[in-house]
Design a protein around this motif. Sequence first.
Motif, mmCIF file in Angstrom:
data_model
loop_
_atom_site.group_PDB
_atom_site.id
_atom_site.type_symbol
_atom_site.label_atom_id
_atom_site.label_comp_id
_atom_site.label_asym_id
_atom_site.label_seq_id
_atom_site.Cartn_x
_atom_site.Cartn_y
_atom_site.Cartn_z
ATOM 1 N N ARG A 173 22.961 -6.674 -11.075
ATOM 2 C CA ARG A 173 23.682 -7.092 -9.871
ATOM 3 C C ARG A 173 24.444 -8.396 -10.135
ATOM 4 O O ARG A 173 25.632 -8.499 -9.820
ATOM 5 N N ASP A 183 17.648 -1.672 -9.011
ATOM 6 C CA ASP A 183 16.387 -1.028 -8.651
ATOM 7 C C ASP A 183 16.396 -0.565 -7.209
ATOM 8 O O ASP A 183 15.745 0.407 -6.856
ATOM 9 N N LYS A 184 17.130 -1.304 -6.363
ATOM 10 C CA LYS A 184 17.119 -0.977 -4.936
ATOM 11 C C LYS A 184 18.515 -0.612 -4.452
ATOM 12 O O LYS A 184 19.510 -1.216 -4.873
ATOM 13 N N GLY A 185 18.573 0.343 -3.551
ATOM 14 C CA GLY A 185 19.839 0.789 -2.985
ATOM 15 C C GLY A 185 20.611 -0.352 -2.337
ATOM 16 O O GLY A 185 21.845 -0.387 -2.395
ATOM 17 N N THR A 186 19.897 -1.295 -1.718
ATOM 18 C CA THR A 186 20.596 -2.402 -1.041
ATOM 19 C C THR A 186 21.339 -3.272 -2.058
ATOM 20 O O THR A 186 22.465 -3.713 -1.814
ATOM 21 N N ASP A 187 20.695 -3.525 -3.212
ATOM 22 C CA ASP A 187 21.379 -4.299 -4.266
ATOM 23 C C ASP A 187 22.607 -3.537 -4.765
ATOM 24 O O ASP A 187 23.675 -4.114 -4.985
ATOM 25 N N ARG A 213 20.056 6.552 -4.103
ATOM 26 C CA ARG A 213 19.288 6.881 -2.887
ATOM 27 C C ARG A 213 18.510 8.186 -3.075
ATOM 28 O O ARG A 213 17.382 8.322 -2.592
ATOM 29 N N GLU A 224 15.544 7.318 -5.327
ATOM 30 C CA GLU A 224 14.526 6.593 -4.536
ATOM 31 C C GLU A 224 13.735 7.565 -3.662
ATOM 32 O O GLU A 224 12.507 7.500 -3.584
ATOM 33 N N GLU A 237 9.697 8.716 -3.689
ATOM 34 C CA GLU A 237 8.864 8.687 -2.491
ATOM 35 C C GLU A 237 8.258 10.070 -2.239
ATOM 36 O O GLU A 237 7.071 10.201 -1.917
#
Lengths: 354, 332
Positions: free
Chosen positions: B79, B100-104, B307, B310, B314
């Motif tokens: 990022r 690692d995260k969708g928000t990043d 996404r 992720e 889950e």
Amino acid sequence: MASGERRGQNLTRVSEVRNVVDRVGGAMRQLEVALIGAGLIAQLHLDAWIAAGASVRVHSDDGRAGDLARERGVRAVGSLADALDGADAVDICTPTSSHHEIAMAAIAAGVGIVCEKPLSASVAEAEEIVTAAERAGVPLYPAHDVRFGPPFARLHELVAGGHVGTGAVARFTFSAYHPRPWTGHASARSGGMLTDQMLHGVDLAYWIFGDVVRVHASYQGEIATPAPEGAVATGTVILTHATGALSQVVSRWTATPSPPIRVAFHVSGTGGTVSYDTAWPQEIHVVDGEAGSFGHVGEPPFASEIGEFARGLMGGPEPRLGPRDALAAVRITQAAAESAWTGQAVELPVEVVA
Amino acid sequence: MKVAVLSFAHERAATYARLLHAMPGVELVLADPGGAADDPVRGPRTAARLGVSCVDNWDEVFASRPGAVVVTSEVAARRELVERAAEAGAHVLCEHPLADKGTDAQAMVDACTAAGVRLTLASPACAGPAFAAVRQGIAGGAVGELTTLLGTYNTPATTRHPSGAGALGANAPFLLDMVDAVLGGEPAAQVYAQTNTVLSGGTGAESAALVTVRYPSGVVASIDCGWSPAANHAAAGPVMTFIGDRASVEFTTSPRMLGGVDAATAAPRWETSATDLCSAVLEDFVAAAGTGQASGPDGASGVRTLRIVEAAYESARTGRSVDVAAPPSTRP
């Protein structure tokens, strides 16, 4: 052999062609090519010459040169003499019967030659062209385009590199459907419709295993031309190479266009085997249903073929094909036609460079 | 154009450096500040082999105003590097996953959009003329109405994802990119996944993963993205079957050109004629950086893929189907 070593060859070829463009279009002068003929092969070659950075003038005595030249933005000229005037090379894409006359005119003018296969339908004519070209120091490159197809080029690389060990037996099969009526006047005795297709497998066998000393052939079907669309024929040839290696070369014209073309080979030696089949699925493969012509065909071999010839004509490395290859292909295919006609094996002298 | 390879953490970084160095018109810059703990000079070593310099801090790289960068760092560093590249006006080619995260990942996309630079995911299976022919053929109705996509990508078990993730995180994106390209960017609706660790010895990261993705249009994509027990060219993929109501078509990136056998080892011979897709990715990227033409999956596609991955993790954890959250609207 790791697959990674093969990857990138397509891109490498493209960049090689670009390099020629850079060289030819930059510091070095532009290659002048006289393209004779305006049929399908001439069109494919013309595109490849343009891509290689050559300046091309087109001549054809069938009246089609003007249209082709206009379409591709090159120049048409009215006579063979005008075409040869100032040219570095002639590219002969006319019917086989006119190859000799054009080639001899080019040699007399000191112009290099690229010639569509076969160099001639006659061994005597082919010998005359090759002898004259070698005496005059004029380069002569036969356009046996199959050698530039990646599977065949790689086969040669493997055999020449010793990866198959001492060559033992090779089999090559070329079969196709002829989508138009056959024109021309090739007698059954000359090999008819089988000769030109047979040349592909014969040339590959000669390329990997060398000189051929004995030829036996069986030709089946009504092979004389003209002939109707879809005429069926099979030629089965056994070659004995000077090394003792053997090749079976099969040439077929099939009754239906499914598949339109099939090519396969199997080559064995003390080091193992190499095989290939156009029936193997490639990048895009229809597994069920009717998806029309959905598929992907890689770059045709003409770009790499003409690129290599262009470099040779500009003083670069010798191309993979020279006058002796042209002559061998004519000698072997004509020996096959003779054997098929007489039913007897034909002995060939080992070629000795004059 | 100046092109910088940022970090040698990813296994393909050295390949990218070599290919870029050989590309006409590219001035290559390498950067690998600190190197790796167990190999502090991996960057300088590659640089020395190519005869180029290796910069040892990020400030210096961005100050040199590269026109484009290739981000091959650890996932955690991506990022910051992408945002700095955007700030410097450089087009970005980034390895999967963006973050690692969708928000990043979404923040990276937004930064590139705001700066007017192109963010592209390195996705070899989507590069090259054969996949372009697949997209064109399917868009043209060659299989009728596309209903189902079945994909396989099984890399050798030794492959370790830099983030420590297993086969799902490492391999699924390359198949999902193909799905995303053919479906024109349709966001997924629901994801179901199962994983196991049989090939990784029952511990650690997942070595097998089967994932089914449902799309709002009714299309279903199901993929096998586990490790392979052996380096097997023929089965490795990526391979994808496109099933329509009229026909099915299988696409493979590395078909067999030659077969046979090697007498010395009795091993089968297997050679492909396929285009070098890493080269194709770089050539497309460098060309696109010059012309502004699109090439390969863009950042938004990378976010959609992330996404799905992720959601798949889950789902594998809970044993239930997981709805994929709609991506937040992009900042204006």
